[in-house]
Motif scaffolding. Sequence first.
Motif, PDB file in Angstrom:
ATOM      1  N   LEU A  79      20.064 103.787  68.703  1.00 13.58           N
ATOM      2  CA  LEU A  79      20.118 103.429  67.289  1.00 13.58           C
ATOM      3  C   LEU A  79      19.339 104.482  66.506  1.00 13.58           C
ATOM      4  CD1 LEU A  79      20.696 101.542  64.886  1.00 13.58           C
ATOM      5  CD2 LEU A  79      18.557 100.354  65.441  1.00 13.58           C
ATOM      6  N   ILE A  80      20.010 105.117  65.566  1.00 22.32           N
ATOM      7  CA  ILE A  80      19.342 106.068  64.684  1.00 22.32           C
ATOM      8  C   ILE A  80      19.019 105.347  63.387  1.00 22.32           C
ATOM      9  CG2 ILE A  80      19.541 108.255  63.458  1.00 22.32           C
ATOM     10  CD1 ILE A  80      21.432 109.213  65.627  1.00 22.32           C
ATOM     11  N   ALA A  81      17.734 105.116  63.159  1.00 26.03           N
ATOM     12  CA  ALA A  81      17.255 104.428  61.956  1.00 26.03           C
ATOM     13  C   ALA A  81      16.950 105.479  60.897  1.00 26.03           C
ATOM     14  CB  ALA A  81      16.023 103.607  62.277  1.00 26.03           C
ATOM     15  N   THR A  82      17.574 105.356  59.727  1.00 29.81           N
ATOM     16  CA  THR A  82      17.462 106.400  58.705  1.00 29.81           C
ATOM     17  C   THR A  82      16.588 105.982  57.527  1.00 29.81           C
ATOM     18  OG1 THR A  82      19.462 105.639  57.563  1.00 29.81           O
ATOM     19  CG2 THR A  82      19.744 107.286  59.307  1.00 29.81           C
ATOM     20  N   GLY A  83      15.859 104.879  57.668  1.00 29.09           N
ATOM     21  CA  GLY A  83      15.076 104.379  56.545  1.00 29.09           C
ATOM     22  C   GLY A  83      14.071 105.367  55.992  1.00 29.09           C
ATOM     23  N   ALA A  84      13.564 106.269  56.830  1.00 26.62           N
ATOM     24  CA  ALA A  84      12.586 107.250  56.367  1.00 26.62           C
ATOM     25  C   ALA A  84      13.223 108.375  55.558  1.00 26.62           C
ATOM     26  CB  ALA A  84      11.824 107.834  57.558  1.00 26.62           C
ATOM     27  N   MET A  85      14.544 108.493  55.622  1.00 25.72           N
ATOM     28  CA  MET A  85      15.246 109.569  54.907  1.00 25.72           C
ATOM     29  C   MET A  85      15.709 109.049  53.542  1.00 25.72           C
ATOM     30  SD  MET A  85      17.444 110.879  58.208  1.00 25.72           S
ATOM     31  CE  MET A  85      18.364 112.123  57.310  1.00 25.72           C
ATOM     32  N   ALA A  86      14.759 108.713  52.703  1.00 25.81           N
ATOM     33  CA  ALA A  86      15.058 107.983  51.475  1.00 25.81           C
ATOM     34  C   ALA A  86      14.880 108.823  50.214  1.00 25.81           C
ATOM     35  CB  ALA A  86      14.179 106.732  51.398  1.00 25.81           C
ATOM     36  N   ASP A  87      14.944 110.132  50.337  1.00 24.42           N
ATOM     37  CA  ASP A  87      14.782 111.000  49.174  1.00 24.42           C
ATOM     38  C   ASP A  87      15.877 110.755  48.146  1.00 24.42           C
ATOM     39  OD1 ASP A  87      12.629 112.105  50.434  1.00 24.42           O
ATOM     40  OD2 ASP A  87      13.619 113.987  50.987  1.00 24.42           O
ATOM     41  N   VAL A  88      15.493 110.794  46.878  1.00 26.78           N
ATOM     42  CA  VAL A  88      16.439 110.681  45.768  1.00 26.78           C
ATOM     43  C   VAL A  88      16.137 111.820  44.792  1.00 26.78           C
ATOM     44  CG1 VAL A  88      17.129 109.311  43.762  1.00 26.78           C
ATOM     45  CG2 VAL A  88      16.757 108.194  45.965  1.00 26.78           C
ATOM     46  N   ARG A  89      17.110 112.710  44.603  1.00 26.42           N
ATOM     47  CA  ARG A  89      16.911 113.850  43.706  1.00 26.42           C
ATOM     48  C   ARG A  89      17.980 113.816  42.612  1.00 26.42           C
ATOM     49  NH1 ARG A  89      17.164 116.238  48.617  1.00 26.42           N
ATOM     50  NH2 ARG A  89      18.928 117.579  48.014  1.00 26.42           N
ATOM     51  N   ILE A  90      17.515 113.730  41.385  1.00 22.10           N
ATOM     52  CA  ILE A  90      18.411 113.692  40.229  1.00 22.10           C
ATOM     53  C   ILE A  90      18.509 115.086  39.625  1.00 22.10           C
ATOM     54  CG2 ILE A  90      18.877 112.662  37.973  1.00 22.10           C
ATOM     55  CD1 ILE A  90      18.887 110.607  40.205  1.00 22.10           C
ATOM     56  N   ASP A  91      19.731 115.534  39.376  1.00 20.91           N
ATOM     57  CA  ASP A  91      19.955 116.773  38.645  1.00 20.91           C
ATOM     58  C   ASP A  91      20.599 116.405  37.308  1.00 20.91           C
ATOM     59  OD1 ASP A  91      20.818 119.176  37.540  1.00 20.91           O
ATOM     60  OD2 ASP A  91      21.305 120.060  39.490  1.00 20.91           O
ATOM     61  N   PRO A  92      19.800 116.331  36.232  1.00 19.05           N
ATOM     62  CA  PRO A  92      20.369 115.904  34.946  1.00 19.05           C
ATOM     63  C   PRO A  92      21.351 116.907  34.371  1.00 19.05           C
ATOM     64  CG  PRO A  92      18.077 116.608  34.698  1.00 19.05           C
ATOM     65  CD  PRO A  92      18.355 116.581  36.160  1.00 19.05           C
ATOM     66  N   THR A  93      21.268 118.172  34.793  1.00 21.95           N
ATOM     67  CA  THR A  93      22.188 119.185  34.276  1.00 21.95           C
ATOM     68  C   THR A  93      23.604 118.956  34.787  1.00 21.95           C
ATOM     69  OG1 THR A  93      20.375 120.791  34.190  1.00 21.95           O
ATOM     70  CG2 THR A  93      22.626 121.655  34.093  1.00 21.95           C
ATOM     71  N   THR A  94      23.715 118.684  36.077  1.00 26.83           N
ATOM     72  CA  THR A  94      25.036 118.435  36.659  1.00 26.83           C
ATOM     73  C   THR A  94      25.398 116.953  36.678  1.00 26.83           C
ATOM     74  OG1 THR A  94      24.085 118.294  38.893  1.00 26.83           O
ATOM     75  CG2 THR A  94      24.844 120.458  38.130  1.00 26.83           C
ATOM     76  N   ARG A  95      24.474 116.113  36.237  1.00 27.66           N
ATOM     77  CA  ARG A  95      24.650 114.649  36.241  1.00 27.66           C
ATOM     78  C   ARG A  95      24.992 114.152  37.640  1.00 27.66           C
ATOM     79  NH1 ARG A  95      28.426 112.209  34.027  1.00 27.66           N
ATOM     80  NH2 ARG A  95      29.854 113.903  33.462  1.00 27.66           N
ATOM     81  N   THR A  96      24.162 114.538  38.609  1.00 30.39           N
ATOM     82  CA  THR A  96      24.383 114.104  39.983  1.00 30.39           C
ATOM     83  C   THR A  96      23.084 113.607  40.597  1.00 30.39           C
ATOM     84  OG1 THR A  96      23.974 116.329  40.864  1.00 30.39           O
ATOM     85  CG2 THR A  96      26.265 115.747  40.373  1.00 30.39           C
ATOM     86  N   VAL A  97      23.235 112.825  41.655  1.00 29.22           N
ATOM     87  CA  VAL A  97      22.116 112.424  42.488  1.00 29.22           C
ATOM     88  C   VAL A  97      22.434 112.842  43.917  1.00 29.22           C
ATOM     89  CG1 VAL A  97      23.072 110.097  42.838  1.00 29.22           C
ATOM     90  CG2 VAL A  97      20.650 110.534  43.298  1.00 29.22           C
ATOM     91  N   THR A  98      21.434 113.374  44.593  1.00 30.40           N
ATOM     92  CA  THR A  98      21.538 113.602  46.026  1.00 30.40           C
ATOM     93  C   THR A  98      20.618 112.598  46.698  1.00 30.40           C
ATOM     94  OG1 THR A  98      21.991 115.954  45.724  1.00 30.40           O
ATOM     95  CG2 THR A  98      21.253 115.245  47.906  1.00 30.40           C
ATOM     96  N   ALA A  99      21.217 111.696  47.459  1.00 29.78           N
ATOM     97  CA  ALA A  99      20.488 110.582  48.073  1.00 29.78           C
ATOM     98  C   ALA A  99      20.467 110.757  49.574  1.00 29.78           C
ATOM     99  CB  ALA A  99      21.139 109.251  47.701  1.00 29.78           C
ATOM    100  N   GLY A 100      19.290 110.591  50.162  1.00 27.66           N
ATOM    101  CA  GLY A 100      19.163 110.641  51.601  1.00 27.66           C
ATOM    102  C   GLY A 100      19.782 109.431  52.261  1.00 27.66           C
ATOM    103  N   ALA A 101      19.931 109.500  53.576  1.00 28.54           N
ATOM    104  CA  ALA A 101      20.613 108.449  54.323  1.00 28.54           C
ATOM    105  C   ALA A 101      19.944 107.095  54.206  1.00 28.54           C
ATOM    106  CB  ALA A 101      20.718 108.855  55.792  1.00 28.54           C
ATOM    107  N   GLY A 102      18.645 107.066  53.919  1.00 26.53           N
ATOM    108  CA  GLY A 102      17.941 105.796  53.828  1.00 26.53           C
ATOM    109  C   GLY A 102      17.699 105.314  52.406  1.00 26.53           C
ATOM    110  N   ALA A 103      18.219 106.026  51.416  1.00 22.35           N
ATOM    111  CA  ALA A 103      17.990 105.654  50.016  1.00 22.35           C
ATOM    112  C   ALA A 103      18.709 104.360  49.661  1.00 22.35           C
ATOM    113  CB  ALA A 103      18.446 106.781  49.092  1.00 22.35           C
ATOM    114  N   LEU A 104      18.097 103.569  48.796  1.00 26.10           N
ATOM    115  CA  LEU A 104      18.686 102.336  48.289  1.00 26.10           C
ATOM    116  C   LEU A 104      19.120 102.540  46.843  1.00 26.10           C
ATOM    117  CD1 LEU A 104      16.055  99.767  49.638  1.00 26.10           C
ATOM    118  CD2 LEU A 104      18.082 100.677  50.805  1.00 26.10           C
ATOM    119  N   TRP A 105      20.092 101.733  46.432  1.00 28.06           N
ATOM    120  CA  TRP A 105      20.589 101.870  45.059  1.00 28.06           C
ATOM    121  C   TRP A 105      19.499 101.642  44.034  1.00 28.06           C
ATOM    122  CZ3 TRP A 105      24.255 104.771  43.868  1.00 28.06           C
ATOM    123  CH2 TRP A 105      25.445 104.828  44.576  1.00 28.06           C
TER     124      TRP A 105
END
Length: 445
Positions: A79-105
């Motif tokens: 079992l690969i648990a990804t909860g620690a990979m929870a980075d959330v990076r917002i780029d307001p210029t491109t209006r995108t989010v890059t969310a890690g495997a453990g990120a929550l909405w």
Amino acid sequence: MTAATKDLDLPVLTPDDDRYDAVRTGFQTYRPHRPDVIVEARNSTDVQSAVRFAAADGLPVAVQSSGHGLATAADGGVLIATGAMADVRIDPTTRTVTAGAGALWKDVITAAAEHGLAPLSGSAPGVGVVGYTLGGGFGILSREFGYACDLVRSIDVVTADGEFHHVTAESDPDLFWALRGGRDNFGIVTAIEIELLEITRLYGGGLYFDIDLIPELLETYRTWTATVPDELTSAVALIPIPDIPAFPEPIRGKYVAHVRIAYTGSAAEGEQLVRPLREVGPILLDTLAEMPYTDCGSIYSDPPFPHSYTGNNAMLRELDPAAIADVFEIVGPEAPIDCVVEIRHLGGAMARKPQAPSAVGHRDAEFVVRVISMVDDDIDEARALHRSLFTALAPWTLGRNINFVYRGDPVKDPIDDAYDDYDRLVELKSAYDPSNMFRLNQNVS
């Protein structure tokens, strides 16, 4: 730690470790994973190492973030648990989010709001971004903006050979197509880049009706949905409310219908649109109001605490009055076990062809009917009751959506009916995961 894993430079847990139970158990608590080895991945390199370790020993691999959509529990394997990979990076210029495997909405909602933006998130902010999106993603504003997977720009994924890929519609159109709808059958996603919406507020909330008004309400809802604009996404749920203080007094201990509304127009326009529903009769509780998008989780008020449940769904070409009668009779207030039933209005942008095609099926469905039951050891009884409902709904059914299949029976209930082109998925599965390493899921086999 076993001899086979002790040389891995990874955070590894086995059944003898104190933290093993806490890490393997997610939001879905019915028979959680019981793997031989848990890898608490910190980054994509850890995921690659874990996949290569599993491949070398011929072990199956499961992946878990929040654990909401657990389909098939790992009995052994990795079992690969990804909860620690929870980075959330917002780029307001491109209006995108890059969310890690453990990120929550909820993390994305909060971060995006600081820039006047919002994601096409679902009803429960505590759900993981990646699993939800790879299943398609029914957002609370999907009639206006489509499936969540339609807004994906790129996906970082580790395939069964342990290789890392940055996948876009241009770089690998086949894998990009399969991942969006095919979930974790083709690799383990370590990060996902998704377009954000220029939305900060909406008109939303709920209307609660008592049991005696439910038949009239459901018929009104059926005809009303044909009149509303795409900017309004809605659902109606039939819920046996527990008699406990956690629920407001007007609905506590009652069997109710809960109409859920999310509308991006003005509150005044929203009030006009919902007037036919209000006219059905007295309302037990009314929570409709102007709200910031950061409060969108209050619309559905999904339980925020882990629990044990099973559920399934049917995507319907139309909501026939006979189908409504079947829902009320089979899984309504007289059902032998408690069921939460939801009828969700689809169509709009969900029915239109997206810029980048995906594996998500049945875009022509007008409604989805979902049923969920809490279970302890009686899952077979709940599954049998749910099957009786979906047998009755068969004349109007196009198939299912895998986001709403919770602890189904993979032997009796294969997932091929969730897709319009299952043969293509099987072909790509053979190419990217020929040994079916990623089979502890809603499996494309």
